[in-house]
Design a protein around this motif. Structure first.
Motif, PDB file in Angstrom:
ATOM      1  N   SER A   9      67.848 -25.989  44.540  1.00 26.76           N
ATOM      2  CA  SER A   9      66.444 -25.349  44.799  1.00 26.76           C
ATOM      3  C   SER A   9      66.336 -23.857  45.338  1.00 26.76           C
ATOM      4  O   SER A   9      65.283 -23.182  44.797  1.00 26.76           O
ATOM      5  CB  SER A   9      65.733 -26.133  45.484  1.00 26.76           C
ATOM      6  N   THR A  10      67.282 -23.591  46.003  1.00 24.70           N
ATOM      7  CA  THR A  10      67.303 -22.076  46.740  1.00 24.70           C
ATOM      8  C   THR A  10      68.148 -21.258  45.560  1.00 24.70           C
ATOM      9  O   THR A  10      67.871 -20.030  45.368  1.00 24.70           O
ATOM     10  CB  THR A  10      67.813 -22.242  47.840  1.00 24.70           C
ATOM     11  N   LYS A  11      69.475 -21.416  45.135  1.00 20.01           N
ATOM     12  CA  LYS A  11      70.245 -20.607  44.245  1.00 20.01           C
ATOM     13  C   LYS A  11      71.161 -21.415  43.150  1.00 20.01           C
ATOM     14  O   LYS A  11      71.191 -22.715  43.689  1.00 20.01           O
ATOM     15  CB  LYS A  11      71.199 -20.225  45.040  1.00 20.01           C
ATOM     16  N   ARG A  30      68.633 -17.334  41.277  1.00 23.67           N
ATOM     17  CA  ARG A  30      67.725 -18.242  42.283  1.00 23.67           C
ATOM     18  C   ARG A  30      67.795 -19.824  41.517  1.00 23.67           C
ATOM     19  O   ARG A  30      68.176 -20.092  40.455  1.00 23.67           O
ATOM     20  CB  ARG A  30      66.291 -17.665  42.268  1.00 23.67           C
ATOM     21  N   THR A 118      69.165 -27.627  50.685  1.00 24.40           N
ATOM     22  CA  THR A 118      67.672 -27.505  50.528  1.00 24.40           C
ATOM     23  C   THR A 118      66.900 -28.946  50.467  1.00 24.40           C
ATOM     24  O   THR A 118      65.851 -28.915  51.243  1.00 24.40           O
ATOM     25  CB  THR A 118      67.047 -26.735  49.431  1.00 24.40           C
ATOM     26  N   ASN A 148      64.346 -28.337  53.814  1.00 24.03           N
ATOM     27  CA  ASN A 148      62.992 -28.317  53.706  1.00 24.03           C
ATOM     28  C   ASN A 148      62.702 -29.390  54.832  1.00 24.03           C
ATOM     29  O   ASN A 148      61.418 -29.138  55.145  1.00 24.03           O
ATOM     30  CB  ASN A 148      62.615 -28.464  52.299  1.00 24.03           C
ATOM     31  N   ASN A 191      58.629 -22.867  44.103  1.00 27.24           N
ATOM     32  CA  ASN A 191      59.418 -23.253  45.228  1.00 27.24           C
ATOM     33  C   ASN A 191      58.869 -23.432  46.612  1.00 27.24           C
ATOM     34  O   ASN A 191      59.795 -22.995  47.417  1.00 27.24           O
ATOM     35  CB  ASN A 191      60.866 -22.368  45.210  1.00 27.24           C
ATOM     36  N   ALA A 194      62.160 -24.575  48.839  1.00 28.09           N
ATOM     37  CA  ALA A 194      63.106 -23.782  49.232  1.00 28.09           C
ATOM     38  C   ALA A 194      62.501 -22.813  50.409  1.00 28.09           C
ATOM     39  O   ALA A 194      62.963 -22.361  51.225  1.00 28.09           O
ATOM     40  CB  ALA A 194      63.143 -22.812  48.072  1.00 28.09           C
ATOM     41  N   TYR A 195      60.882 -22.389  50.239  1.00 26.69           N
ATOM     42  CA  TYR A 195      60.244 -21.948  51.236  1.00 26.69           C
ATOM     43  C   TYR A 195      60.418 -22.593  52.750  1.00 26.69           C
ATOM     44  O   TYR A 195      60.740 -21.923  53.550  1.00 26.69           O
ATOM     45  CB  TYR A 195      58.787 -21.760  51.021  1.00 26.69           C
ATOM     46  N   THR A 198      63.751 -22.176  54.529  1.00 27.97           N
ATOM     47  CA  THR A 198      64.103 -20.968  55.145  1.00 27.97           C
ATOM     48  C   THR A 198      63.770 -20.950  56.700  1.00 27.97           C
ATOM     49  O   THR A 198      64.639 -20.443  57.426  1.00 27.97           O
ATOM     50  CB  THR A 198      62.994 -19.649  54.531  1.00 27.97           C
TER      51      THR A 198
END
Length: 284
Positions: A9-11, A30, A118, A148, A191, A194-195, A198
């Motif tokens: 989901s991130t990269k 991404r 993620t 997440n 996303n 993914a947020y 972080t």
């Protein structure tokens, strides 16, 4: 040319091989999780990558392993996007658990393979085939012990005033914790999973803090209870992991498994390299 792709989901990691297994180029975009992204966003991320778009007509086969590809509707939507861009190509699209298996398991080895990145997932490999007990319903309902999940728990801890003042202030300095900003990222922007992930970096950097330690072990125990324990021989076979969360919390993962009489296997932070080796062997 073939493309071997590992997508979270991130990269998303892309490696192009010629038919003899030699690497032509590698690139990254991404994440391309079709469960949380629209077709137009996925298409845009491919088209905006020079290497992929410039070489699109030279690609004859894509082996794509991706988060969110365990549901047929999402997989088919992703396939339609690929077919509009890579028009001279055949496609083999599988969920990311296959990439996790191919990058960690020895030939004919029985094992349980887990993803802690993620998102999170778990599968059983019997030496020939993959067995999935739980269908992932994504970050809202599942994904325990993932980036997440930990990000969500961290934000909740902050807003419920469970953090000591010093750690709360440090958290505030590192992230914009305004409620409107958080809600905008969760409910309006792409996303959200993914947020949330972080925030897990702060948790890992301060993992010895007692509140965070409780969050970590609670997440790992829930993951084991809901995922690993679904398999009857979970105490007899090695348990492998892929993903950054597993990599950075490897000591905590090992401790939690040991407490339950389970055997730690390999931890691979970045599956793409071993995944490419797997496909190079297939070309021989």
């Amino acid at each position: 040319m073939i493309l071997v792709v590992d997508s979270g989901s991130t990269k998303t990691d892309w490696i192009a091989l010629d038919l003899k297994g030699k690497i032509i180029f590698s690139t990254q975009t991404r994440g391309m999780n079709p469960q949380v992204l629209s077709s137009s966003i996925i298409s845009e991320r491919i088209i905006n990558n020079f290497d992929l778009y410039h070489n699109r007509d030279s690609v004859s086969k894509i082996f794509f392993y991706g988060a969110g590809c365990g549901v047929s509707s999402s997989l088919n939507r992703l396939l339609k996007v690929f077919q509009t861009i890579f028009k001279k190509c055949d496609f083999d699209i599988k969920e990311d658990t296959y990439a996790a298996v191919y990058s960690t398991v020895k030939l004919r080895e029985k094992a349980i393979v887990c993803i802690l990145g993620t998102g999170s997932n778990c599968t059983y490999y019997n030496g020939n085939d993959i067995e999935q007990k739980i269908i992932s319903l994504g970050y809202t309902l599942m994904d325990e012990a993932s980036g997440n999940f930990f990000g969500k728990e961290l934000i909740r801890s902050y807003y419920f005033n469970e953090m000591d003042i010093d750690i709360a202030r440090a958290f505030e300095k590192k992230y914009d914790l305004n409620a409107d900003v958080i809600k905008d990222n969760l409910y309006r922007k792409e996303n959200p999973n993914a947020y949330l992930a972080t925030f897990s970096k702060f948790l890992i950097e301060n993992k010895d803090y007692h509140v965070f330690k409780e969050i970590i072990y609670n997440g790992l125990n829930r993951f084991i209870a809901h995922q690993i324990l679904q398999f009857k021989d979970c105490h007899d076979v090695p348990i492998h992991f892929v993903g950054s969360i597993a990599h950075y919390l490897k000591d905590e993962v090992k401790k939690t498994l040991n407490e339950k009489g389970m055997k730690m296997g390999n931890i691979v932070q970045r599956p793409i390299d071993n995944l490419v080796n797997y496909h190079v062997e297939l070309l021989k």
